[in-house]
Structures are given as structure tokens and as C-alpha cells.
Motif scaffolding. Sequence first.
Motif, PDB file in Angstrom:
ATOM      1  N   THR A   1       0.856  -1.170   0.000  1.00 34.62           N
ATOM      2  CA  THR A   1       0.000   0.000   0.000  1.00 34.62           C
ATOM      3  C   THR A   1       0.894   1.222   0.000  1.00 34.62           C
ATOM      4  O   THR A   1       1.911   1.260   0.694  1.00 34.62           O
ATOM      5  CB  THR A   1      -0.922   0.030   1.241  1.00 34.62           C
ATOM      6  N   THR A   2       0.521   2.182  -0.777  1.00 33.90           N
ATOM      7  CA  THR A   2       1.278   3.422  -0.805  1.00 33.90           C
ATOM      8  C   THR A   2       0.512   4.459  -0.019  1.00 33.90           C
ATOM      9  O   THR A   2      -0.696   4.601  -0.153  1.00 33.90           O
ATOM     10  CB  THR A   2       1.485   3.917  -2.251  1.00 33.90           C
ATOM     11  N   ARG A   3       1.233   5.138   0.814  1.00 35.80           N
ATOM     12  CA  ARG A   3       0.621   6.171   1.635  1.00 35.80           C
ATOM     13  C   ARG A   3       1.057   7.521   1.085  1.00 35.80           C
ATOM     14  O   ARG A   3       2.234   7.813   1.011  1.00 35.80           O
ATOM     15  CB  ARG A   3       1.098   6.013   3.082  1.00 35.80           C
ATOM     16  N   THR A   4       0.090   8.302   0.700  1.00 37.91           N
ATOM     17  CA  THR A   4       0.424   9.615   0.180  1.00 37.91           C
ATOM     18  C   THR A   4       0.426  10.610   1.328  1.00 37.91           C
ATOM     19  O   THR A   4      -0.444  10.578   2.204  1.00 37.91           O
ATOM     20  CB  THR A   4      -0.587  10.064  -0.891  1.00 37.91           C
ATOM     21  N   GLU A   5       1.407  11.451   1.316  1.00 37.36           N
ATOM     22  CA  GLU A   5       1.515  12.487   2.336  1.00 37.36           C
ATOM     23  C   GLU A   5       0.457  13.553   2.072  1.00 37.36           C
ATOM     24  O   GLU A   5       0.188  13.894   0.924  1.00 37.36           O
ATOM     25  CB  GLU A   5       2.903  13.114   2.310  1.00 37.36           C
ATOM     26  N   PRO A   6      -0.130  14.095   3.133  1.00 35.53           N
ATOM     27  CA  PRO A   6      -1.122  15.152   2.924  1.00 35.53           C
ATOM     28  C   PRO A   6      -0.451  16.407   2.363  1.00 35.53           C
ATOM     29  O   PRO A   6       0.703  16.690   2.661  1.00 35.53           O
ATOM     30  CB  PRO A   6      -1.682  15.396   4.326  1.00 35.53           C
ATOM     31  N   ARG A   7      -1.181  17.119   1.562  1.00 29.88           N
ATOM     32  CA  ARG A   7      -0.657  18.361   0.972  1.00 29.88           C
ATOM     33  C   ARG A   7      -0.629  19.436   2.046  1.00 29.88           C
ATOM     34  O   ARG A   7      -1.637  19.724   2.685  1.00 29.88           O
ATOM     35  CB  ARG A   7      -1.546  18.786  -0.186  1.00 29.88           C
ATOM     36  N   ILE A   8       0.537  20.033   2.239  1.00 25.43           N
ATOM     37  CA  ILE A   8       0.704  21.065   3.259  1.00 25.43           C
ATOM     38  C   ILE A   8       0.325  22.413   2.663  1.00 25.43           C
ATOM     39  O   ILE A   8       0.908  22.854   1.677  1.00 25.43           O
ATOM     40  CB  ILE A   8       2.143  21.069   3.803  1.00 25.43           C
ATOM     41  N   LEU A   9      -0.678  23.038   3.274  1.00 29.57           N
ATOM     42  CA  LEU A   9      -1.145  24.341   2.829  1.00 29.57           C
ATOM     43  C   LEU A   9      -0.334  25.468   3.455  1.00 29.57           C
ATOM     44  O   LEU A   9      -0.175  26.531   2.866  1.00 29.57           O
ATOM     45  CB  LEU A   9      -2.623  24.531   3.181  1.00 29.57           C
ATOM     46  N   LEU A  10       0.152  25.238   4.662  1.00 30.63           N
ATOM     47  CA  LEU A  10       0.900  26.255   5.393  1.00 30.63           C
ATOM     48  C   LEU A  10       1.932  25.566   6.280  1.00 30.63           C
ATOM     49  O   LEU A  10       1.590  24.636   7.009  1.00 30.63           O
ATOM     50  CB  LEU A  10      -0.046  27.092   6.262  1.00 30.63           C
ATOM     51  N   HIS A  11       3.146  26.004   6.179  1.00 29.81           N
ATOM     52  CA  HIS A  11       4.206  25.497   7.049  1.00 29.81           C
ATOM     53  C   HIS A  11       4.575  26.624   8.005  1.00 29.81           C
ATOM     54  O   HIS A  11       5.126  27.640   7.587  1.00 29.81           O
ATOM     55  CB  HIS A  11       5.419  25.057   6.230  1.00 29.81           C
ATOM     56  N   GLY A  12       4.207  26.484   9.280  1.00 30.30           N
ATOM     57  CA  GLY A  12       4.484  27.517  10.266  1.00 30.30           C
ATOM     58  C   GLY A  12       5.953  27.529  10.649  1.00 30.30           C
ATOM     59  O   GLY A  12       6.561  26.487  10.853  1.00 30.30           O
ATOM     60  N   ALA A  13       6.510  28.713  10.731  1.00 25.75           N
ATOM     61  CA  ALA A  13       7.911  28.870  11.137  1.00 25.75           C
ATOM     62  C   ALA A  13       7.944  29.513  12.518  1.00 25.75           C
ATOM     63  O   ALA A  13       7.043  30.269  12.894  1.00 25.75           O
ATOM     64  CB  ALA A  13       8.646  29.739  10.127  1.00 25.75           C
ATOM     65  N   PHE A  14       8.998  29.205  13.249  1.00 28.30           N
ATOM     66  CA  PHE A  14       9.139  29.717  14.601  1.00 28.30           C
ATOM     67  C   PHE A  14      10.252  30.748  14.650  1.00 28.30           C
ATOM     68  O   PHE A  14      11.311  30.580  14.049  1.00 28.30           O
ATOM     69  CB  PHE A  14       9.401  28.574  15.580  1.00 28.30           C
ATOM     70  N   SER A  15      10.007  31.812  15.397  1.00 25.00           N
ATOM     71  CA  SER A  15      10.926  32.940  15.483  1.00 25.00           C
ATOM     72  C   SER A  15      12.236  32.546  16.153  1.00 25.00           C
ATOM     73  O   SER A  15      12.235  31.792  17.137  1.00 25.00           O
ATOM     74  CB  SER A  15      10.265  34.065  16.285  1.00 25.00           C
ATOM     75  N   PRO A  16      13.359  33.064  15.676  1.00 17.45           N
ATOM     76  CA  PRO A  16      14.632  32.832  16.361  1.00 17.45           C
ATOM     77  C   PRO A  16      14.648  33.449  17.762  1.00 17.45           C
ATOM     78  O   PRO A  16      15.402  33.005  18.627  1.00 17.45           O
ATOM     79  CB  PRO A  16      15.667  33.523  15.457  1.00 17.45           C
ATOM     80  N   LYS A  17      13.789  34.457  17.988  1.00 17.41           N
ATOM     81  CA  LYS A  17      13.694  35.063  19.319  1.00 17.41           C
ATOM     82  C   LYS A  17      13.186  34.062  20.356  1.00 17.41           C
ATOM     83  O   LYS A  17      13.378  34.258  21.554  1.00 17.41           O
ATOM     84  CB  LYS A  17      12.758  36.266  19.295  1.00 17.41           C
TER      85      LYS A  17
ATOM     86  N   LEU B   1      10.724  21.932  16.367  1.00 15.71           N
ATOM     87  CA  LEU B   1       9.344  22.425  16.372  1.00 15.71           C
ATOM     88  C   LEU B   1       8.754  22.382  14.971  1.00 15.71           C
ATOM     89  O   LEU B   1       9.434  22.667  13.985  1.00 15.71           O
ATOM     90  CB  LEU B   1       9.294  23.871  16.892  1.00 15.71           C
ATOM     91  N   ARG B   2       7.475  22.033  14.913  1.00 12.01           N
ATOM     92  CA  ARG B   2       6.795  21.907  13.625  1.00 12.01           C
ATOM     93  C   ARG B   2       5.325  22.281  13.792  1.00 12.01           C
ATOM     94  O   ARG B   2       4.684  21.887  14.767  1.00 12.01           O
ATOM     95  CB  ARG B   2       6.927  20.461  13.154  1.00 12.01           C
ATOM     96  N   CYS B   3       4.807  23.009  12.827  1.00 13.69           N
ATOM     97  CA  CYS B   3       3.378  23.313  12.771  1.00 13.69           C
ATOM     98  C   CYS B   3       2.988  23.399  11.302  1.00 13.69           C
ATOM     99  O   CYS B   3       3.410  24.314  10.596  1.00 13.69           O
ATOM    100  CB  CYS B   3       3.059  24.622  13.481  1.00 13.69           C
TER     101      CYS B   3
ATOM    102  N   ASN C   1      -6.128  18.723   8.637  1.00 21.36           N
ATOM    103  CA  ASN C   1      -5.530  18.660   9.974  1.00 21.36           C
ATOM    104  C   ASN C   1      -4.534  19.781  10.209  1.00 21.36           C
ATOM    105  O   ASN C   1      -4.011  20.370   9.275  1.00 21.36           O
ATOM    106  CB  ASN C   1      -4.767  17.335  10.156  1.00 21.36           C
ATOM    107  N   VAL C   2      -4.245  19.987  11.489  1.00 19.33           N
ATOM    108  CA  VAL C   2      -3.089  20.774  11.909  1.00 19.33           C
ATOM    109  C   VAL C   2      -2.149  19.761  12.555  1.00 19.33           C
ATOM    110  O   VAL C   2      -2.549  19.001  13.435  1.00 19.33           O
ATOM    111  CB  VAL C   2      -3.466  21.869  12.930  1.00 19.33           C
TER     112      VAL C   2
END
Length: 188
Positions: A7-23, A64-66, A72-73
Motif C-alpha cells: 500500500t502506498t501512503r500519500t503524504e497530505p498536501r501542506i497548505l501552510l508550514h508555520g515557522a518559529f521565530s529565532p527570538k 518544532l513543527r506546525c 488537519n493541523v
Amino acid sequence: MTTQATTTRTEPRILLHGAFSPKLRIYMLAYWTMAVVLTIVGIPLLPFWLVIGPIWIRRYHAALRCDLTERNVIVGKGLVFRRELTIPLDKIQDISIREGPLLSAFGLLQLRIETAGQSNAATGQSDADLVGLIDARQVRDQILAQRDALTSFEKQPGAIDSSHELLTEIRDSLLRLEDAMKQGGGLR
């Protein structure tokens, strides 16, 4: 000779990749240094923390990942004990933005995602607390817009009818398969 079904599992299409501040790294160092200093036991550990802390925080920040997908989120965090949460959009009840004095000093916000049937309600924690997310307000707005688009699509009569039609087709196919197996003597 046997063949194995794959079975092949397709990855969900990412609409937004959240980035985290260096601060966020500086904020975490300040936050945890204050926590260490405020405990009597922690004061002797302060030099150790000031050496190990920045390394741990840098690696934690990198982990960290969002991500927002169509349904889904996905939130990921942790170093030793990695945790990945998949929060269905249709279960999200509220997304709030929080800001305290220390967060404000670093120009950061906390995005808090709360869901229906939340298991942490007694402790006051949410399903996902994301500190230091760049453009947290825009991320919140995009998550809510995608949730609204998803729930409005699922409420459309055509979407329900197509799901019902698909299930009916599957049922009919299974009944035909069962009849064929009975006639061939394969199912008793």
C-alpha cells in the motif's frame, strides 16, 4: 509463489508550514534561567544550565513543527520525548492568541489550539500551545478559514450524497463478491 500487496501512503498536501521565530530561543533561555534562579535547588545548577541550556534550546527549536493540511493541523515538538499531534480541523473549537509580559518583551505570541472533547481541560492546558510562531495571527486566521471551508463543504448536500453513493457502491460490490464466492464454493 506468493505476492505481497503493498500500500502506498500519500503524504497530505501542506497548505501552510508555520515557522518559529529565532527570538524564541532567547525567550526560552530567559524563561528557564528565571525558573532555575527562583528555586533554591536550582541556584547551584545555574552554571550547568547556562552551558547545556542553549544547546538543548537550539535543538528543541529546530524540532518544532506546525503544518496546516487540508484536514488537519500537525504539531511536532520535543527532543528526547518527541510528540506529534494531528488535530482534525473539524474538532477545533477555538484558537486563541496569548501574550504576557515576558512574551511581549521578546515580541512573541502564544497560539493556543483547543478542541472538542479536549482531554486536558481539567489542567487548563490546551491540545497545542505554540509559542513563538511567526505571524501567529495570520496562522490562526488561515487555520480557521480552512476549518470553515472544510466544514461548509462537508455540510453541502452534494458531499453527503456522494459519500452515500460511494458507500452504496462498496456495499453492492461486496455483495457481488460474496455471491461469486458462494457460487464458486470459496465461502461457506
